[in-house]
Design an enzyme around this catalytic site. Structure first.
Site, mmCIF file in Angstrom:
data_model
loop_
_atom_site.group_PDB
_atom_site.id
_atom_site.type_symbol
_atom_site.label_atom_id
_atom_site.label_comp_id
_atom_site.label_asym_id
_atom_site.label_seq_id
_atom_site.Cartn_x
_atom_site.Cartn_y
_atom_site.Cartn_z
ATOM 1 N N TYR A 139 -8.779 4.884 3.153
ATOM 2 C CA TYR A 139 -7.623 3.984 3.295
ATOM 3 C C TYR A 139 -7.853 3.031 4.472
ATOM 4 C CZ TYR A 139 -2.918 2.456 4.606
ATOM 5 O OH TYR A 139 -1.833 1.693 4.954
ATOM 6 N N SER A 149 -3.167 -1.876 8.929
ATOM 7 C CA SER A 149 -2.604 -0.571 9.297
ATOM 8 C C SER A 149 -3.151 -0.097 10.639
ATOM 9 C CB SER A 149 -2.988 0.438 8.213
ATOM 10 O OG SER A 149 -2.821 1.758 8.685
HETATM 11 N N1 LIG Z 1 4.755 2.595 5.696
HETATM 12 C C1 LIG Z 1 3.836 2.701 6.653
HETATM 13 O O1 LIG Z 1 3.944 3.540 7.562
HETATM 14 C C2 LIG Z 1 2.650 1.781 6.664
HETATM 15 C C3 LIG Z 1 1.788 1.850 7.770
HETATM 16 C C4 LIG Z 1 0.687 1.014 7.802
HETATM 17 C C5 LIG Z 1 0.457 0.125 6.775
HETATM 18 N N2 LIG Z 1 1.292 0.088 5.699
HETATM 19 C C6 LIG Z 1 0.996 -0.866 4.629
HETATM 20 O O2 LIG Z 1 2.133 -1.664 4.389
HETATM 21 C C7 LIG Z 1 2.224 -2.006 3.008
HETATM 22 C C8 LIG Z 1 3.553 -1.594 2.441
HETATM 23 O O3 LIG Z 1 3.699 -0.192 2.640
HETATM 24 P P1 LIG Z 1 4.943 0.639 2.156
HETATM 25 O O4 LIG Z 1 5.174 1.702 3.153
HETATM 26 O O5 LIG Z 1 6.050 -0.286 1.778
HETATM 27 O O6 LIG Z 1 4.316 1.326 0.869
HETATM 28 P P2 LIG Z 1 4.869 1.469 -0.607
HETATM 29 O O7 LIG Z 1 3.911 2.352 -1.319
HETATM 30 O O8 LIG Z 1 6.311 1.859 -0.591
HETATM 31 O O9 LIG Z 1 4.764 -0.013 -1.145
HETATM 32 C C9 LIG Z 1 3.620 -0.534 -1.778
HETATM 33 C C10 LIG Z 1 4.065 -1.038 -3.143
HETATM 34 O O10 LIG Z 1 2.928 -1.626 -3.758
HETATM 35 C C11 LIG Z 1 2.900 -1.236 -5.116
HETATM 36 N N3 LIG Z 1 1.503 -1.308 -5.551
HETATM 37 C C12 LIG Z 1 0.495 -0.450 -5.267
HETATM 38 N N4 LIG Z 1 -0.643 -0.863 -5.823
HETATM 39 C C13 LIG Z 1 -0.347 -2.024 -6.476
HETATM 40 C C14 LIG Z 1 -1.086 -2.937 -7.249
HETATM 41 N N5 LIG Z 1 -2.390 -2.745 -7.499
HETATM 42 N N6 LIG Z 1 -0.468 -4.020 -7.754
HETATM 43 C C15 LIG Z 1 0.860 -4.235 -7.542
HETATM 44 N N7 LIG Z 1 1.618 -3.388 -6.833
HETATM 45 C C16 LIG Z 1 1.022 -2.310 -6.298
HETATM 46 C C17 LIG Z 1 3.479 0.140 -5.180
HETATM 47 O O11 LIG Z 1 4.061 0.417 -6.447
HETATM 48 C C18 LIG Z 1 4.540 0.085 -4.063
HETATM 49 O O12 LIG Z 1 5.817 -0.214 -4.585
HETATM 50 C C19 LIG Z 1 1.022 -1.328 2.339
HETATM 51 O O13 LIG Z 1 -0.022 -2.269 2.269
HETATM 52 C C20 LIG Z 1 0.659 -0.216 3.306
HETATM 53 O O14 LIG Z 1 -0.693 0.129 3.202
HETATM 54 C C21 LIG Z 1 2.404 0.883 5.635
#
Ligand SMILES: NC(=O)c1ccc[n+]([C@@H]2O[C@H](COP(=O)([O-])OP(=O)(O)OC[C@H]3O[C@@H](n4cnc5c(N)ncnc54)[C@H](O)[C@@H]3O)[C@@H](O)[C@H]2O)c1
Length: 357
Positions: A176, A151
């Site tokens: 985080y 991130s």
């Molecule tokens: N969206 C953003 O702006 C952003 C920015 C930086 C990093 N990220 C990272 O990208 C990845 C995806 O993000 P996103 O925006 O799609 O988030 P999101 O929350 O929509 O997707 C994450 C998914 O992981 C699932 N999850 C959480 N903990 C879990 C576990 N222990 N076991 C199995 N499933 C689990 C959740 O139910 C969710 O559906 C994440 O790692 C997030 O930290 C996202």
């Protein structure tokens, strides 16, 4: 440009967080663009935000009719992770499952340690043991590439912009961020010790249709629709490198096809930024959002926007600016995100109108 060394056609791909915003879009793109691909999704479908959106995203994946298996469960469950690896024998692993969100980590630290640290450790261990499987199945070479979500928050209170992957990132300002930086460190040690080729991707504020309701653009929209006031932090003096989800997915798919070669330290390890490389002031962002919500018919033409806006101080854990240096991504893949903010927000507003109004 780097040469591709993994042909995704015909591959078995494990996507964790498959019902998530980025994960579901990734699965759909893989099914649309590659032949005979077999995807195994894992997601615990937690209720950090409305699980209906997660179920709807899963349905869209199933509707494409590709070879898609799904386990509802946590990557923190070692037995589950091991059994999926043993049965499915993934060739490429994309770890997107995580507890996301900066503010939520202040109240709920356990969720971050469980999913982002223990969960990621389980994935690394399973990747490591995937190479043992070679001795019992000569057709399986183990995991060829582990791609995982980091991130932009790892840059913490860095003053230098744009943020470069060469910068020292030892100043996380949220739990985080600390878990995401830990993922990079853990991946490095596993790449060094067990030869797991791994690439970490530092995503910058991802937005788009069926996105995350916990994120500002989505929360602002909900509030404006309900006639509530939106809070604009740091009195609007915040800039974010908003990145459209299709650009993120394109970046992930490009990266999946190039497992890193050993670097000068003998480690098959890379980290890239994926961001728009064009930060936008929060007030300008909100202005464009409001215009697009009106155009899509989510808000009425005469919406009194000014009376629904409140400028407030900075929140703990937040940073003033995020700005991605994407030169490494451009050099290695000839790619950088390019969707203009207005276009991306237009797609979001249209989706919101259809989904909720
Ligand atoms: N969206 C953003 O702006 C952003 C920015 C930086 C990093 N990220 C990272 O990208 C990845 C995806 O993000 P996103 O925006 O799609 O988030 P999101 O929350 O929509 O997707 C994450 C998914 O992981 C699932 N999850 C959480 N903990 C879990 C576990 N222990 N076991 C199995 N499933 C689990 C959740 O139910 C969710 O559906 C994440 O790692 C997030 O930290 C996202």
């Amino acid at each position: 440009m780097l040469e591709k060394n993994i042909d995704l056609n015909g591959k078995r791909i494990l996507v964790t967080g498959a019902a998530g915003f980025i994960g579901a879009n990734l699965c759909k793109e893989l099914f649309r663009s590659y032949e005979n691909i077999h995807i195994y999704g894992i997601d615990n479908m937690n209720d950090y935000y409305d699980p209906k959106i997660k179920n709807d995203r899963l349905r869209e994946i199933y509707d494409l009719g590709g070879n898609f298996d799904f386990a509802r469960g946590s990557i923190a469950d070692k037995e589950l992770v091991n059994s999926v690896f043993e049965e499915f024998k993934p060739e490429v692993v994309v770890n997107l499952a995580a507890q996301a969100g900066v503010r939520y980590s202040i109240e709920n630290p356990d969720a971050y340690i469980e999913s982002n640290i223990i969960g990621f450790y389980n994935i690394l261990e399973a990747c490591r043991h995937s190479y043992d499987a070679k001795s019992v199945d000569e057709h399986y070479a183990g995991v060829l590439h582990l791609v995982y979500a980091s991130s932009s928050s790892v840059y913490g209170s860095n003053k230098k912009i744009p943020y470069s992957v060469e910068d020292k990132v030892d100043n996380p300002v949220s739990l985080y961020a600390a878990t995401k930086k830990s993922n990079e460190l853990l991946a490095h040690s596993y790449s060094k010790l067990y030869g797991i080729p791994s690439t970490g991707l530092r995503f910058f504020t991802v937005y788009g249709p069926a996105g995350r309701p916990d994120m500002a653009y989505f929360g602002f929209t909900n509030k404006l629709v309900n006639g509530e006031k939106i809070k604009i932090f740091n009195y609007g003096n915040c800039k974010r490198d908003f990145t459209y989800v299709d650009d993120i997915v394109k970046g992930v798919v490009n990266v999946m096809q190039v497992a890193p070669f050993e670097n000068e330290n003998g480690v098959k390890y890379k980290v890239y930024n994926i961001g728009n490389n064009d930060p936008v002031n929060l007030l300008d962002f909100v202005d464009i959002l409001q215009q697009e919500l009106i155009s899509a018919g989510v808000l009425p033409e005469d919406y009194d926007f000014e009376s629904h806006k409140e400028l407030v101080p900075m929140q703990p854990g937040d940073v003033e600016i995020t700005y991605a240096d994407v030169s490494a991504l451009q050099e290695d893949f000839g790619f950088k995100p390019s969707t203009p903010l207005r276009e991306g927000l237009r797609s979001f507003a249209k989706w919101y109108k259809e989904y909720y109004c």
